[in-house]
Design an enzyme around this catalytic site. Structure first.
Site, PDB file in Angstrom:
ATOM      1  N   ASP A   1     -17.010  54.056  15.976  1.00  0.00           N
ATOM      2  CA  ASP A   1     -16.183  52.952  15.739  1.00  0.00           C
ATOM      3  C   ASP A   1     -16.556  52.082  17.051  1.00  0.00           C
ATOM      4  O   ASP A   1     -15.655  51.196  17.392  1.00  0.00           O
ATOM      5  CB  ASP A   1     -14.781  53.244  15.986  1.00  0.00           C
ATOM      6  CG  ASP A   1     -14.049  53.786  14.489  1.00  0.00           C
ATOM      7  OD1 ASP A   1     -14.655  53.114  13.776  1.00  0.00           O
ATOM      8  OD2 ASP A   1     -13.409  54.382  14.377  1.00  0.00           O
TER       9      ASP A   1
ATOM     10  N   ASP B   1     -15.078  53.764   6.445  1.00  0.00           N
ATOM     11  CA  ASP B   1     -14.689  52.726   7.293  1.00  0.00           C
ATOM     12  C   ASP B   1     -15.999  52.411   8.055  1.00  0.00           C
ATOM     13  O   ASP B   1     -16.252  51.235   8.669  1.00  0.00           O
ATOM     14  CB  ASP B   1     -13.852  53.354   8.498  1.00  0.00           C
ATOM     15  CG  ASP B   1     -12.670  54.448   7.764  1.00  0.00           C
ATOM     16  OD1 ASP B   1     -13.051  54.960   6.902  1.00  0.00           O
ATOM     17  OD2 ASP B   1     -11.668  54.547   8.500  1.00  0.00           O
TER      18      ASP B   1
ATOM     19  N   ARG C   1      -6.850  51.247   2.501  1.00  0.00           N
ATOM     20  CA  ARG C   1      -7.591  50.674   3.638  1.00  0.00           C
ATOM     21  C   ARG C   1      -9.101  51.086   3.311  1.00  0.00           C
ATOM     22  O   ARG C   1      -9.902  50.327   3.853  1.00  0.00           O
ATOM     23  CB  ARG C   1      -6.970  51.056   4.827  1.00  0.00           C
ATOM     24  CG  ARG C   1      -7.408  50.063   5.868  1.00  0.00           C
ATOM     25  CD  ARG C   1      -6.817  50.184   7.275  1.00  0.00           C
ATOM     26  NE  ARG C   1      -6.769  51.393   7.938  1.00  0.00           N
ATOM     27  CZ  ARG C   1      -5.709  52.077   7.938  1.00  0.00           C
ATOM     28  NH1 ARG C   1      -4.372  51.817   7.400  1.00  0.00           N
ATOM     29  NH2 ARG C   1      -5.704  53.441   8.626  1.00  0.00           N
TER      30      ARG C   1
ATOM     31  N   TRP D   1     -12.057  48.358   3.744  1.00  0.00           N
ATOM     32  CA  TRP D   1     -13.097  48.473   4.313  1.00  0.00           C
ATOM     33  C   TRP D   1     -14.337  48.274   3.689  1.00  0.00           C
ATOM     34  O   TRP D   1     -15.556  47.943   4.070  1.00  0.00           O
ATOM     35  CB  TRP D   1     -13.265  49.884   5.358  1.00  0.00           C
ATOM     36  CG  TRP D   1     -12.102  50.260   6.122  1.00  0.00           C
ATOM     37  CD1 TRP D   1     -11.666  51.372   6.478  1.00  0.00           C
ATOM     38  CD2 TRP D   1     -11.835  49.297   7.207  1.00  0.00           C
ATOM     39  NE1 TRP D   1     -10.706  51.205   7.717  1.00  0.00           N
ATOM     40  CE2 TRP D   1     -10.551  50.097   8.233  1.00  0.00           C
ATOM     41  CE3 TRP D   1     -11.884  48.044   7.465  1.00  0.00           C
ATOM     42  CZ2 TRP D   1     -10.053  49.543   9.134  1.00  0.00           C
ATOM     43  CZ3 TRP D   1     -11.177  47.195   8.540  1.00  0.00           C
ATOM     44  CH2 TRP D   1     -10.265  48.192   9.306  1.00  0.00           C
TER      45      TRP D   1
END
Ligand code: GLY
Length: 378
Positions: A99, A160, A232, A236
Site C-alpha cells: 500500500d 486493491d 470495495r 478498486w
C-alpha cells in the site's frame, strides 16, 4: 441503479461549499492527528495507535485537494506535518506493504508536484523502490501483505493493489527506468487474467505458489465469502484499471475497467446505496459508502476516456452515486468530524457502517473532479 434528475452545476457547487465549510472547521480541530475513523463525531488519531496503517495517507490527500482548491496555507502545513509522521512507516520494514501508493501518492508525490519539495521526492522514490521489491517474477504479482503470525502470505496478491500501481507509473515517468513500468503492467496483466471473472466481478485475494508462480486459489477476503463480490474490491478494480489505462494507453485496461464498471452499475440497487458485497444474503442490509465514492471517481475518469453516449452513461451513474451519498449518507454538521457515513471495512468484522477517512477522501476527490478543482493524485 437509477440516475437522478437534478440541476447538476448548482448541486455540484452546493456540495463544494458544504465540503469547504465542514473541512475548515474540521482541520482546525484536528491539525495534529492522523484520522482513520470518527467516534461520536470526533476523529480518532492513528499517530500513536499505528503510524504504519494503510489509510494514513488519505488525510494528506484531503488536505492537498483543499490546498489546491483554496490556497490556504493551513492545509499545506497540516499535510506536511502528516507526511513527516509517515517516515515512521517508511523506516519500518514490518509496516511497509504493497500500500505504498495509498500512503505516498496523496502525500509526498503530490507535495513534490505542487511545491518541488526534494524531501518529498526522496520519500516517494524510496516508497516506489520498496513496492517494486515486492514483485514476484514467477507469478507476475506484487505481494500484498506481510505475515501476521496467522500463516504465510508470501504468495498473496489482492485486487486493491491496482490502486497502488500509479506510484510505479510515477517513478517510471520520473526517471524512465522501464523496470517500474514492466512491474506495474505485469501485475495489471496478471490481475486482468486472474482476478476479473467473465461477468466483470472481481475476486479480492488470489493466492499463488510463491516459488513456482502457479495459481493456487482465491479467497473471499473482506467480502462475504469465496466466490462473492466485495463491492470495495469491485471499486478498486474499476478505478485501478482505468488508472492503468490513463498511464499506459493500453486499450485492454480500459475495456477491463468498463467490464467491471458495467457489472457494478447493473448490480447497484435502485436506492443507489451500495452494499458491502453484491453477493451478500438478500436479507442483509449492510452498506459500504466508500465503495460508492471510489466507484464514482473511477466512473468519472472512464467518462473522459470514452466517446458519445457512453460518456453520459458513466458520468450520470457517478452523479447518481454522489448525489445519493450527499443527500442520504453525508453528515454536514460542521461541529462533527467526518463527512461520509455508513462505511464498512470488512463484511465479517464485528463493527460495520461507521465513518472511514477514505470515504471522505474519494467523495471530495469526485466533487473536485466534477467542479474542475482536482489535483490528480493517482
Ligand atoms: N485496501 C484495503 C481495503 O480496501 O480495505
Amino acid at each position: 441503479m437509477v440516475t437522478v434528475n437534478i440541476k447538476e452545476k448548482e448541486w455540484q457547487e452546493g456540495v463544494y461549499d458544504r465540503i469547504c465549510a465542514k473541512m475548515d472547521a474540521t482541520v482546525e480541530r484536528n491539525r495534529h492527528k492522523i484520522p482513520y475513523t470518527a467516534e461520536n463525531g470526533v476523529f480518532n488519531d492513528m499517530s500513536e495507535k499505528d503510524p504504519t496503517w494503510w489509510t494514513n495517507g488519505f488525510w494528506g490527500g484531503i488536505l492537498w485537494q483543499l490546498y489546491h482548491a483554496t490556497g490556504k496555507e493551513l492545509y499545506r502545513e497540516t499535510a506536511e506535518e502528516l507526511e513527516d509522521k509517515l517516515d515512521q512507516c517508511l523506516m519500518n520494514h514490518k509496516g511497509m506493504d504493497h500500500d505504498s501508493g495509498f500512503r505516498w501518492l496523496p502525500t509526498s508525490v503530490v507535495n513534490y508536484r505542487l511545491t518541488g519539495n526534494e524531501r518529498s521526492y526522496n520519500r516517494a522514490r524510496l516508497a516506489a523502490d520498496n513496492m517494486a521489491g515486492r514483485f514476484n517474477p514467477a507469478g507476475h504479482f506484487i505481494r500484498a501483505w506481510n505475515d501476521w503470525g496467522d500463516g504465510q502470505k508470501t504468495g498473496w496478491a489482492i485486487i486493491d493493489c491496482m490502486m497502488n500501481l500509479p506510484l510505479l507509473y510515477w517513478a517510471y515517468e520520473q526517471i524512465e527506468d522501464p523496470r517500474y513500468l514492466q512491474i506495474a503492467t505485469a501485475h495489471a496483466d496478471m490481475a486482468m487474467k486472474c482476478f476479473i471473472r467473465p461477468d466483470g466481478s472481481a475476486k479480492h485475494i488470489v493466492e499463488f505458489d510463491p516459488a513456482t508462480g502457479e495459481y493456487v486459489c482465491s479467497h473471499g477476503g473482506q467480502g462475504y465469502g469465496h466466490g462473492s463480490s466485495w463491492t470495495r474490491g469491485q471499486a478498486w478494480a474499476l478505478y485501478g484499471f482505468t488508472l492503468s489505462y490513463i498511464h499506459t494507453k493500453n486499450p485492454e485496461y480500459l475495456a477491463c475497467a468498463k467490464r467491471v464498471a458495467n457489472y457494478f452499475l447493473v448490480n447497484t440497487p435502485d436506492s443507489n446505496l451500495v452494499p458491502v458485497d453484491f453477493r451478500q444474503p438478500a436479507d442483509c442490509t449492510l452498506e459500504d459508502s466508500t465503495a460508492a465514492a471510489i466507484a464514482a471517481c473511477g466512473l468519472l475518469e472512464i467518462a473522459k476516456c470514452v466517446e458519445g453516449r457512453e460518456q453520459d452513461i458513466y458520468h450520470d451513474a457517478a452523479v447518481a452515486l454522489l448525489y445519493t451519498l450527499d443527500t442520504e449518507r453525508c453528515d454536514w454538521d460542521v461541529n462533527r468530524d467526518s463527512i461520509v457515513q455508513k462505511c464498512t471495512a470488512a463484511f465479517h468484522d464485528e463493527k460495520h457502517e461507521f465513518p472511514i477517512i477514505y470515504g471522505d477522501y474519494y467523495f471530495i476527490e469526485a466533487i473536485w473532479k466534477l467542479t474542475g478543482r482536482e489535483i490528480f493524485i493517482w
